[in-house]
Design a protein around this motif. Structure first.
Motif, mmCIF file in Angstrom:
data_model
loop_
_atom_site.group_PDB
_atom_site.id
_atom_site.type_symbol
_atom_site.label_atom_id
_atom_site.label_comp_id
_atom_site.label_asym_id
_atom_site.label_seq_id
_atom_site.Cartn_x
_atom_site.Cartn_y
_atom_site.Cartn_z
ATOM 1 N N ALA A 102 -19.144 -6.738 59.653
ATOM 2 C CA ALA A 102 -17.952 -6.036 60.147
ATOM 3 C C ALA A 102 -18.176 -4.526 60.127
ATOM 4 O O ALA A 102 -17.805 -3.822 61.076
ATOM 5 C CB ALA A 102 -16.737 -6.408 59.300
ATOM 6 N N LEU A 103 -18.790 -4.017 59.076
ATOM 7 C CA LEU A 103 -19.094 -2.584 59.016
ATOM 8 C C LEU A 103 -20.089 -2.190 60.102
ATOM 9 O O LEU A 103 -19.941 -1.155 60.747
ATOM 10 C CB LEU A 103 -19.650 -2.219 57.642
ATOM 11 C CG LEU A 103 -18.631 -2.170 56.513
ATOM 12 C CD1 LEU A 103 -19.324 -2.036 55.166
ATOM 13 C CD2 LEU A 103 -17.653 -1.037 56.732
ATOM 14 N N TRP A 104 -21.109 -3.006 60.311
ATOM 15 C CA TRP A 104 -22.108 -2.707 61.329
ATOM 16 C C TRP A 104 -21.466 -2.659 62.723
ATOM 17 O O TRP A 104 -21.732 -1.755 63.502
ATOM 18 C CB TRP A 104 -23.231 -3.742 61.284
ATOM 19 C CG TRP A 104 -24.256 -3.515 62.348
ATOM 20 C CD1 TRP A 104 -25.251 -2.586 62.348
ATOM 21 C CD2 TRP A 104 -24.361 -4.209 63.592
ATOM 22 N NE1 TRP A 104 -25.975 -2.672 63.505
ATOM 23 C CE2 TRP A 104 -25.447 -3.659 64.292
ATOM 24 C CE3 TRP A 104 -23.646 -5.246 64.173
ATOM 25 C CZ2 TRP A 104 -25.825 -4.116 65.552
ATOM 26 C CZ3 TRP A 104 -24.020 -5.691 65.423
ATOM 27 C CH2 TRP A 104 -25.110 -5.125 66.093
ATOM 28 N N VAL A 105 -20.630 -3.659 63.023
ATOM 29 C CA VAL A 105 -19.955 -3.686 64.325
ATOM 30 C C VAL A 105 -19.091 -2.436 64.496
ATOM 31 O O VAL A 105 -19.045 -1.837 65.567
ATOM 32 C CB VAL A 105 -19.099 -4.971 64.476
ATOM 33 C CG1 VAL A 105 -18.125 -4.871 65.628
ATOM 34 C CG2 VAL A 105 -19.990 -6.183 64.646
ATOM 35 N N GLU A 122 -21.864 0.950 64.267
ATOM 36 C CA GLU A 122 -23.137 1.016 64.976
ATOM 37 C C GLU A 122 -23.130 0.454 66.390
ATOM 38 O O GLU A 122 -24.152 0.471 67.047
ATOM 39 C CB GLU A 122 -24.227 0.294 64.164
ATOM 40 C CG GLU A 122 -24.470 0.889 62.794
ATOM 41 C CD GLU A 122 -25.004 2.315 62.848
ATOM 42 O OE1 GLU A 122 -25.726 2.657 63.801
ATOM 43 O OE2 GLU A 122 -24.683 3.088 61.932
ATOM 44 N N THR A 123 -22.013 -0.069 66.855
ATOM 45 C CA THR A 123 -21.994 -0.614 68.209
ATOM 46 C C THR A 123 -21.141 0.265 69.111
ATOM 47 O O THR A 123 -20.326 1.054 68.636
ATOM 48 C CB THR A 123 -21.430 -2.053 68.236
ATOM 49 O OG1 THR A 123 -20.074 -2.025 67.802
ATOM 50 C CG2 THR A 123 -22.254 -2.984 67.373
ATOM 51 N N GLY A 124 -21.331 0.107 70.386
ATOM 52 C CA GLY A 124 -20.573 0.885 71.350
ATOM 53 C C GLY A 124 -19.419 0.107 71.959
ATOM 54 O O GLY A 124 -18.959 0.444 73.051
ATOM 55 N N PHE A 125 -18.952 -0.925 71.267
ATOM 56 C CA PHE A 125 -17.857 -1.733 71.786
ATOM 57 C C PHE A 125 -16.572 -0.921 71.826
ATOM 58 O O PHE A 125 -16.400 0.048 71.092
ATOM 59 C CB PHE A 125 -17.625 -2.979 70.927
ATOM 60 C CG PHE A 125 -18.779 -3.942 70.904
ATOM 61 C CD1 PHE A 125 -19.495 -4.235 72.046
ATOM 62 C CD2 PHE A 125 -19.139 -4.570 69.726
ATOM 63 C CE1 PHE A 125 -20.552 -5.132 72.024
ATOM 64 C CE2 PHE A 125 -20.184 -5.465 69.687
ATOM 65 C CZ PHE A 125 -20.898 -5.745 70.845
ATOM 66 N N SER A 126 -15.648 -1.366 72.665
ATOM 67 C CA SER A 126 -14.338 -0.714 72.719
ATOM 68 C C SER A 126 -13.584 -0.995 71.414
ATOM 69 O O SER A 126 -13.911 -1.934 70.685
ATOM 70 C CB SER A 126 -13.534 -1.232 73.913
ATOM 71 O OG SER A 126 -13.166 -2.582 73.698
ATOM 72 N N ILE A 139 -13.329 -8.597 66.780
ATOM 73 C CA ILE A 139 -14.476 -9.068 65.988
ATOM 74 C C ILE A 139 -14.170 -8.979 64.492
ATOM 75 O O ILE A 139 -14.473 -9.904 63.724
ATOM 76 C CB ILE A 139 -15.749 -8.274 66.358
ATOM 77 C CG1 ILE A 139 -16.184 -8.624 67.782
ATOM 78 C CG2 ILE A 139 -16.878 -8.551 65.369
ATOM 79 C CD1 ILE A 139 -17.286 -7.738 68.340
ATOM 80 N N ILE A 140 -13.553 -7.885 64.058
ATOM 81 C CA ILE A 140 -13.215 -7.728 62.638
ATOM 82 C C ILE A 140 -12.220 -8.798 62.208
ATOM 83 O O ILE A 140 -12.342 -9.380 61.124
ATOM 84 C CB ILE A 140 -12.684 -6.312 62.359
ATOM 85 C CG1 ILE A 140 -13.833 -5.312 62.445
ATOM 86 C CG2 ILE A 140 -12.031 -6.237 60.985
ATOM 87 C CD1 ILE A 140 -13.409 -3.875 62.339
#
Length: 139
Positions: A33-36, A39-43, A50-51
Motif C-alpha cells: 500500500a505504501l509503495w502504490v 512510487e506509482t503514477g496512478f490517479s 487499491i489501498i
C-alpha cells in the motif's frame, strides 16, 4: 495444571507458524500500500481503490490468522455461532462507517480549504487591479 502457552507451543511445534505467516503477510500488504501510494503514477482515485482493497484483505487476513475465525468447537451451540456472526457484521459496519466518514470529512475539509484559497487569490487579484487603476488616475 496445564499452561495454555505450553499447549500452543506443542500444537505448532514450538513456533506459532500461523501467527508468524499472518504477521509477515500483514507487513507485506502494508508495504505494498505504501509503495502504490508513493512510487506509482496512478490517479488518486485508483490509489484509494487499491489501498481499500489492501485494507480489506488485511482485515480478512487478521480475522482468519489472529482472531481464529476458522476454528470451531463442537461444544459451541448454534446460538454462539449466530452471535459471533452478528458481532462480525456489526464490526464490519462500524469499520465501514469510520473509514467512509473519515474519507468524507477529509475530502470536505480539502474542498473548503481549496475554496478559501481561490477566494484569497481572487481577492488579491482584485486588489492588484484596484491599485493599478489608482496609479493610472494620478497621471
Amino acid at each position: 495444571m496445564a499452561n495454555p502457552q505450553d499447549s500452543l507451543s506443542r500444537e505448532h511445534g514450538g513456533i506459532p507458524w500461523k501467527h508468524v505467516i499472518g504477521y509477515l503477510l500483514s507487513i507485506i500488504l502494508t508495504a505494498l500500500a505504501l509503495w502504490v501510494t508513493f512510487e506509482t503514477g496512478f490517479s488518486t482515485r485508483t490509489i484509494l481503490i487499491i489501498i481499500f482493497i489492501f485494507a480489506f484483505l488485511q482485515a480478512a487476513l487478521q480475522l482468519l490468522m489472529f482472531m481464529h475465525m476458522t476454528e470451531s468447537s463442537e461444544k459451541k451451540s448454534k446460538l454462539t455461532g449466530q452471535t459471533q456472526t452478528g458481532n462480525i457484521l456489526f464490526a464490519a459496519f462500524i469499520a465501514i462507517v469510520i473509514v467512509a466518514g473519515s474519507v468524507w470529512v477529509m475530502s470536505a475539509g480539502h474542498a473548503e480549504h481549496d475554496h478559501h484559497k481561490m477566494d484569497s487569490k481572487t481577492h488579491d487579484m482584485k486588489m492588484d487591479g484596484d491599485m493599478k487603476m489608482d496609479h493610472g488616475d494620478h497621471k
